[in-house]
Design a protein around this motif. Sequence first.
Motif, PDB file in Angstrom:
ATOM      1  N   GLU A   1      33.145  47.646  43.846  1.00  0.00           N
ATOM      2  CA  GLU A   1      33.264  48.888  43.084  1.00  0.00           C
ATOM      3  C   GLU A   1      33.490  48.584  41.600  1.00  0.00           C
ATOM      4  OE1 GLU A   1      33.128  52.301  44.071  1.00  0.00           O
ATOM      5  OE2 GLU A   1      32.151  51.366  45.781  1.00  0.00           O
TER       6      GLU A   1
ATOM      7  N   TRP B   1      37.104  46.719  46.536  1.00  0.00           N
ATOM      8  CA  TRP B   1      37.490  46.762  45.140  1.00  0.00           C
ATOM      9  C   TRP B   1      36.566  45.969  44.213  1.00  0.00           C
ATOM     10  CZ3 TRP B   1      38.985  49.123  41.237  1.00  0.00           C
ATOM     11  CH2 TRP B   1      39.433  48.490  40.077  1.00  0.00           C
TER      12      TRP B   1
ATOM     13  N   ALA C   1      34.703  55.289  45.245  1.00  0.00           N
ATOM     14  CA  ALA C   1      34.979  54.405  46.381  1.00  0.00           C
ATOM     15  C   ALA C   1      35.034  55.199  47.680  1.00  0.00           C
ATOM     16  CB  ALA C   1      36.283  53.648  46.164  1.00  0.00           C
TER      17      ALA C   1
END
Length: 415
Positions: free
Chosen positions: A153, A150, A177
Amino acid sequence: MLIHSAGQLLTLAGGVQRGKALGNLGIIEDGALLIRSEQIVDVGKTADLLAKYPAEPRLDAQGKVVMPGFVDPHTHLVFAGDRAAEFEMRLQGKTYLEILQAGGGILSTVRATRAASVDELVQQAAERAKIMLKHGTTTLEAKSGYGLEWQSELRQMEALLRLDSQGILEIHPTFLAAHAIPEEYHDFPSQYVEQICEVMLPELRRWWIRNADARPLPFVDVFCERGAFTLPQSRRILETARELGFPLKIHADEFENLGGVRMALELGAISVDHLVKTSPEEIALLGNSQTVAVSLPCTPFGLAEAEYTPARAILDANGILALASDFNPGTAWCGNMQFVIALACRYLKLTPAQAIAAATINAAAAIRQEKRIGSLEVGKQADILILSVEDYRHLGYRFGVNLVEHVIKRGKVVL
């Protein structure tokens, strides 16, 4: 500003071009157009517009081609590092999937990108964007996908928004992702799919609403391919994204036909990209849809593969065909849409006119921007190229040189 005396003004007027209609350039010989407040406000013959607007500042095109800026609807602009060593491995006989399974490929770039700050990502990507602009790309789509967790990204998405705000060129972000299974989930890919669906996508939506200044939600993409995400995994991710309001894209049929195109059409994807191994049945479905088929000829060229997107079959089926660079560090470090057009003429068997339309108005449709950009019509944003040649067919015919002489973005000469 009044741009006048274009030997060929390629308007590409009339909207998205599908099937055998692809290639209508809407040429006005000795053409002219007027720009005010970043928009095109008049288009016509030079004599008419010079008489109509005698006091306007002028730019003389000197008999050369004037056309819309290129739209590149599939790039991987933001990353750190390079993969030159893997290029050498491929020359020694290793395949793309063998390199990926050995921890190289996308995963190599992931390690470098995870270690980079947002500032570093912006700086490196900005230099690439300037080169793309120099070769005539005025708008592009760009993906995350080299973090695979996360925070990494998110840094890529933040970098894309910052790049767009710098105004080097216009950027439309995509969240990818689902580009590969990260190393830490190698034995538990379903858990990574759950992480994307249950954590990343909801958090992305919240973050975007807080930080993107009322821009529409970004695209969500998935690499549906052997060695990446299976068809059921891809469906799970795209259905979750659709439920959250994200527009959809998919990487499909680059190496194998897994049914990704059929699924993407069922889900209403904006575009389906790569399409080297797409079945005749799915090509027929494309022809009956509003989804754009995006061909990336730099990728098989970069991999020295013999097969390319079956573009003629897509057009025969009445599909909407677009071109993109697939700019990325592994297989296609090339953001030059002029070279993409040259490849499309040779390997997709497109005419220069068809390739130009696929790289402008149809490419704009692949990022839902065909009503704003991609053609030179009254009311559209003034994104314009002046070439150094007098005949548009030099695009495709010539390669390895830059034929763009002026780049105009939002009505201002930027190069």
